[in-house]
Every structure is written in structure tokens, then in C-alpha cells.
Design an enzyme around this catalytic site. Structure first.
Site, PDB file in Angstrom:
ATOM      1  N   TYR A  55      -2.476  -0.839  10.510  1.00  0.00           N
ATOM      2  CA  TYR A  55      -2.300  -1.182   9.090  1.00  0.00           C
ATOM      3  C   TYR A  55      -1.065  -0.494   8.526  1.00  0.00           C
ATOM      4  O   TYR A  55      -0.215  -1.131   7.886  1.00  0.00           O
ATOM      5  CB  TYR A  55      -3.552  -0.790   8.311  1.00  0.00           C
ATOM      6  CG  TYR A  55      -3.468  -1.031   6.829  1.00  0.00           C
ATOM      7  CD1 TYR A  55      -3.497  -2.326   6.320  1.00  0.00           C
ATOM      8  CD2 TYR A  55      -3.379   0.030   5.934  1.00  0.00           C
ATOM      9  CE1 TYR A  55      -3.432  -2.556   4.955  1.00  0.00           C
ATOM     10  CE2 TYR A  55      -3.308  -0.191   4.564  1.00  0.00           C
ATOM     11  CZ  TYR A  55      -3.335  -1.483   4.088  1.00  0.00           C
ATOM     12  OH  TYR A  55      -3.257  -1.714   2.728  1.00  0.00           O
ATOM     13  N   SER A  65       0.830  -1.208   0.000  1.00  0.00           N
ATOM     14  CA  SER A  65       0.000   0.000   0.000  1.00  0.00           C
ATOM     15  C   SER A  65       0.862   1.254   0.000  1.00  0.00           C
ATOM     16  O   SER A  65       2.018   1.246   0.450  1.00  0.00           O
ATOM     17  CB  SER A  65      -0.902  -0.004   1.242  1.00  0.00           C
ATOM     18  OG  SER A  65      -1.511   1.255   1.423  1.00  0.00           O
TER      19      SER A  65
END
Length: 311
Positions: free
Chosen positions: A191, A178
């Protein structure tokens, strides 16, 4: 004048169609020359991106090892790939059930993966577990599960297969990570932490294995667009805004799969798949950190204000 405009429009359509067909042919040729006969592992073949990669690489003649946490869905994917391709030009995919949230099973799975073809040429790490919540509301148990899936799972797998790659002095490892491996966003602390950690690991790994002819690529992207499940009757101003965000910030899965294929050919070390707004945020974070922090904090306050007004 109308006739002339019609011919111009027709010419544009014909040229555009020709360009699209040429691009499709070039993409098929690139797939065949890049992954033909290569052993390609995809850690999460059941995701939207995993499906696109599996389809593209299978058509290109790769010897696929498809991983996922649901055996029935893996079988359905493999059957679909074989039904949609020429069996004389492709290989039946090998299937491995893999769930990084169960770390105890990883050593056995590594052995199973290496037994599929006896070697690996390309490893695509695209497994990911997302979580969004304020820091104080998440338990350490959830933190550990996210770290297992996003960090400890991938590095355990790469450590397990690395001796094989080093002995053959070849291989390409792609981490599909990501953009939050480089940029933090409020309410995604766990995350983002896992994505920062795995980013750092693979960047260190890149330098360490270069002498063995092994390429390591990190690909940072914004969220992957998925088919909308909202019907026309359910469309609202909110869903319209969500659709706008998907188009302006998200990345198309077909585009991502194509980029991965091109990266295998070019052996680029780092790729950023993001639209202009996320890219601008990265530059602001690097050049004007205080401004970036202020914007993030303001976003949190505005979000709380909207929540209170809704209540």
C-alpha cells in the site's frame, strides 16, 4: 449569580450558532463561486469522501461526472443528489462506471468521460485500495492489483485526459493521497509503495504542466473517519480505544471535502490533513530517521508480543 451565569451561557450559545451559520453561508458562497458550471470528475464517488465531495460540489452548481465500480449505487447517489437540490440551480450528474482493477477497460472509459461534456475542469483522484499484511504473506498478484488501483489507474486516466487540458490551457488536478505517500508503516509495504509511487508521479506532473496553466495539488491525509457500526451493547475497552484512535488520528470526511473546495479556490500545491501525532511522526522521520526506524521496529515487536499473549 445563577441568572448572570445563565445569560453568559445563552450568549455563548447564540454567538456560537451565529458563527456556525456565517461559516455555512460562506461555504455555500465559496462552493458557488469556485465550482459553478465547472466540469468536476470524482474517480470514486461511492466512497465516504466521494459522497461528501459530490454533495458539496453538486450544491455549488458543478457539472459532475461521478465514477464508481457499481452502477446501481451510482444511480442511487445521483438520484439522492437531485432530490436534495434545486433543479434550477444544479445539473444532473453524469455517471461513468470505473474500476481501476480492470485496466483493460480504462482507454474506453477515458473516451466516455471526455464525451460527457467535451472537456474537464477539475479532476479529483480519490480511488484507493488498502491492504495490510506482512510482506512474505502477500502474493505478487495482490501487489499488482493494488498498484493498478492506486497507481496505474490514476496515471492512465490523467495521461488520457491531459491533451484536452493542455489544449484548453486550464484545469486543476487533485490527488487525494494517504499520508503513507510520505510516511511508511509496518505491514503496509504494498500500500505504501503504491502511494509513494503515485505521489512522485503527480509531483513531477505538477512541474511539467505548470506552463500550461494547469494546477496539480497533492493532499495527504490520515484515514478517513466513517460512521461507526458498533452498537452500544458491543462496546468494549477495545472498541473504546478504536473510537479514540478515530477521533485523535482520523480525518472527518466533511472536513476533507471542505478542504478540497478551499484548495480549488486557493490553488495550493500541497496540503497535509493530519492531527498532531501523524504530523510529529513526519518531522521525526525527516530529522531523526534512526529514532523513527527504532520506534517502528519496536511497534512490530510489541504487536507480535500482544498477538502471542492473546493466543
Amino acid at each position: 449569580l445563577d441568572v448572570t451565569s445563565g445569560w453568559v451561557l445563552l450568549s455563548v450559545v447564540v454567538v456560537a450558532s451565529g458563527v456556525f451559520c456565517l461559516y455555512s453561508l460562506m461555504l455555500r458562497h465559496l462552493a458557488k463561486t469556485t465550482v459553478r458550471n465547472k466540469v468536476v470528475l470524482i474517480t470514486d464517488s461511492l466512497s465516504t469522501l466521494g459522497n461528501e465531495c459530490a454533495k458539496l460540489f453538486h450544491t455549488g452548481g458543478a457539472r459532475l461526472i461521478l465514477c464508481g465500480n457499481n452502477w446501481e449505487k451510482l444511480e442511487n447517489l445521483a438520484e439522492r443528489l437531485m432530490n436534495e437540490s434545486d433543479p434550477t440551480l444544479t445539473f444532473p450528474p453524469k455517471l461513468v462506471e470505473l474500476d481501476f482493477s480492470n485496466m483493460e477497460s480504462v482507454p474506453e472509459i477515458i473516451s466516455e468521460i471526455l464525451e460527457c461534456y467535451g472537456c474537464l475542469d477539475v479532476l479529483i483522484f480519490n480511488s484507493s485500495m488498502k491492504v495490510k499484511a506482512p510482506v512474505q504473506s502477500l502474493s505478487l498478484q495482490i501487489d499488482r492489483i493494488v498498484m493498478d488501483v492506486n497507481y496505474f489507474g490514476p496515471i492512465s486516466l490523467v495521461k488520457g485526459v491531459l491533451p484536452s487540458l493542455i489544449s484548453r490551457r486550464t484545469g486543476h488536478i487533485l490527488l487525494v493521497n494517504s499520508i503513507q505517500g510520505k510516511l511508511t508503516v509496518p505491514f503496509r509495504a504494498t500500500y505504501a509503495a503504491s502511494k509513494h509511487a503515485v505521489q512522485a508521479f503527480f509531483e513531477c506532473l505538477r512541474a511539467e504542466v505548470q506552463e500550461y496553466g494547469i494546477t496539480v495539488t497533492t493532499i495527504n491525509h490520515t484515514f478517513i473517519q466513517t460512521p461507526s457500526t458498533i452498537s452500544k451493547d458491543e462496546a468494549t475497552a477495545k472498541s473504546t480505544w478504536t473510537h479514540f484512535k478515530l477521533k485523535s488520528l482520523g480525518v472527518n470526511p466533511e472536513e476533507m471535502a471542505t478542504e478540497l473546495l478551499k484548495t480549488l479556490s486557493s490553488k495550493k500545491k500541497e496540503v497535509l490533513m493530519a492531527r498532531s501525532i501523524p504530523k510529529a511522526a513526519l518531522y521525526v522521520r525527516s530529522l531523526f530517521p534512526n529514532l523513527f526506524f527504532a520506534i517502528m521496529a519496536a511497534g512490530v515487536r510489541n504487536g507480535e508480543a500482544v498477538k502471542m499473549s492473546d493466543d
